[in-house]
Write a protein that holds these residues in place. Sequence first.
Motif, short mmCIF file in Angstrom:
data_model
loop_
_atom_site.label_atom_id
_atom_site.label_comp_id
_atom_site.label_asym_id
_atom_site.label_seq_id
_atom_site.Cartn_x
_atom_site.Cartn_y
_atom_site.Cartn_z
N ILE A 63 108.70 108.81 48.93
CA ILE A 63 108.48 107.36 48.98
C ILE A 63 108.25 106.91 50.42
CG2 ILE A 63 109.52 105.11 48.48
CD1 ILE A 63 111.22 106.56 46.33
N VAL A 64 109.08 107.43 51.34
CA VAL A 64 108.92 107.10 52.76
C VAL A 64 107.56 107.56 53.26
CG1 VAL A 64 109.81 107.52 55.09
CG2 VAL A 64 111.40 107.18 53.21
N PHE A 65 107.17 108.77 52.88
CA PHE A 65 105.88 109.33 53.33
C PHE A 65 104.71 108.52 52.77
CE2 PHE A 65 102.35 112.37 53.39
CZ PHE A 65 102.48 112.90 54.67
N GLN A 66 104.86 108.01 51.56
CA GLN A 66 103.81 107.21 50.93
C GLN A 66 103.52 105.95 51.74
OE1 GLN A 66 104.65 106.20 46.87
NE2 GLN A 66 102.88 104.85 46.66
N TYR A 67 104.57 105.33 52.30
CA TYR A 67 104.40 104.08 53.04
C TYR A 67 104.17 104.30 54.53
CZ TYR A 67 105.79 101.44 48.90
OH TYR A 67 105.83 100.90 47.64
N MET A 68 104.78 105.34 55.10
CA MET A 68 104.71 105.53 56.55
C MET A 68 103.76 106.66 56.96
SD MET A 68 108.72 105.07 57.65
CE MET A 68 108.32 105.31 59.39
N GLN A 69 103.39 107.51 55.99
CA GLN A 69 102.55 108.67 56.27
C GLN A 69 103.14 109.51 57.43
OE1 GLN A 69 99.68 109.56 54.35
NE2 GLN A 69 100.65 108.04 53.04
N GLY A 70 102.32 109.91 58.36
CA GLY A 70 102.78 110.79 59.43
C GLY A 70 103.84 110.19 60.34
#
Length: 496
Positions: free
Chosen positions: A451-458
């Motif tokens: 979920i974090v990666f989906q919104y913040m990406q790299g």
Amino acid sequence: MDSLELKLPGYMVYCVIISSLGSFSNGWVIGSANVPGEVTHACKNGLAHIATESYPDCLPMNSALWGFAVSSFCVGGLIGGLFGGILQTKYGRRKTIIYNNMFWILGGLLISISVSPTMFILGRVLCGLGCGLGSLVTPTYIGEISTVRGRGTMGTCNQFGIVIGILLASVVGLPLATVPLWRINYAIVIIPAITQFILMFTCVESPRYLVSVNRIDEAKNALIRLRPNSNIDNEFYSMVEGQFGSAAARAICFQKTNENNNDKEQNESSSSFGNDTDANKNCIHESMNMIEIFTDPLIRRIALTVLTLHIIQQLIGMNAVMYYSTTIFNMSFSSEMSMYMAIVTTAVNFGATILSLILIDRMGRRVLLLIAEGGACLFSILLIIGYVYNIGALLVVSVFGYVISFAIGVGPIPWMMTTELTPVYASSSVGAVATAMNWAMNFLIGQTFPIVFQYMQGYSFAIFAAVAASAVVFTYFMVPETKGRSVEEVVDDFRK
């Protein structure tokens, strides 16, 4: 020769290797779902019985359900770790290791004959129970039977077994990533489990555990087998003193000496044992439960140090980097090559763990941990830079550098130091709480990072960089060096 001068006696190494078969099973469970994952839950024919009459070709699951199915073994790990302290205290380290294999045998069998996602998840939870209990009792057993000089190298064998299991699961998973061979891939864990179940009967129980349950003669005989052709008097005295106090230790050890009509050794031992008048060393310690370790000021400091090391191990983001390594490699390679690069990453992890085996008793735990945490911070920052500016080569180098940093320190050392920092009378409860916390954090990362990666990406790797930087500060100020020191010496430092 004094047994404290020994490094790697043969029978001790044998017992460590056999106990580490459980670590291999742990690693296999972790890695078994990686390569054949797609064919397990998203094959062409779904629940149809095309390849075999008895079982469906695969077990259709959407991405969310599959993610939970894979990570469900963490739930079993949390439960196994939480209750493992009670089991290894009641039944001993050796018996707990032996019968823990039943979880892997039953779990692997259930997954291999699964006809529904529910059966698959139940099998993963059973395997997770084995992983959780094994991740507690295996490092405990290894730490308690190892020599002071060889404890670092032997302690790394736990992580080494896990890494070998992950690597072989990835390699063997390639030819088995088809219908219906994926079932065999999950069942392979049964082989090391049965092997350990049989061979562990040839290993001795931990002498420290035997002392803690007042089986003094058995403890001495076990230590003699683990330290062949050496004088165990000083080491054995230290074990007894740590459990029963100085006065009782002198009485017990001198009594045994008198029974053997060896007055000369008694006098020599007396001068080396000394006359410690510290009140803390002259009390008998009962086994502590999970509440008592936080009410005792000394053990609370140790427990909080151990807990923090385990929390750092998960929150520093190794699992997230491994989960998304294929996504990262897709920016530089084809999808097929990315899959092979993910296996290369596991091989790098394997190589770095070998490096840790070599360095840990030379450089010490604290130095390696500081280097590893600093490296994790650096390469997390480089991952962000590589992502922002789309530099494929930098991303690949950063993943490899991050994996190496983790493998030389952050991976093996928290498990090792759990035993090295904690006296035997508190080790089961401290280890149980730390293991449960480790698995809880593992599950948390697995569920929240997508979920974090989906919104913040790299940019999400900035979180891990901050954790790693904080870890450097914590380790520098709060974590003592344990290289070449007995548990009793380390505990004395916390007491002072």
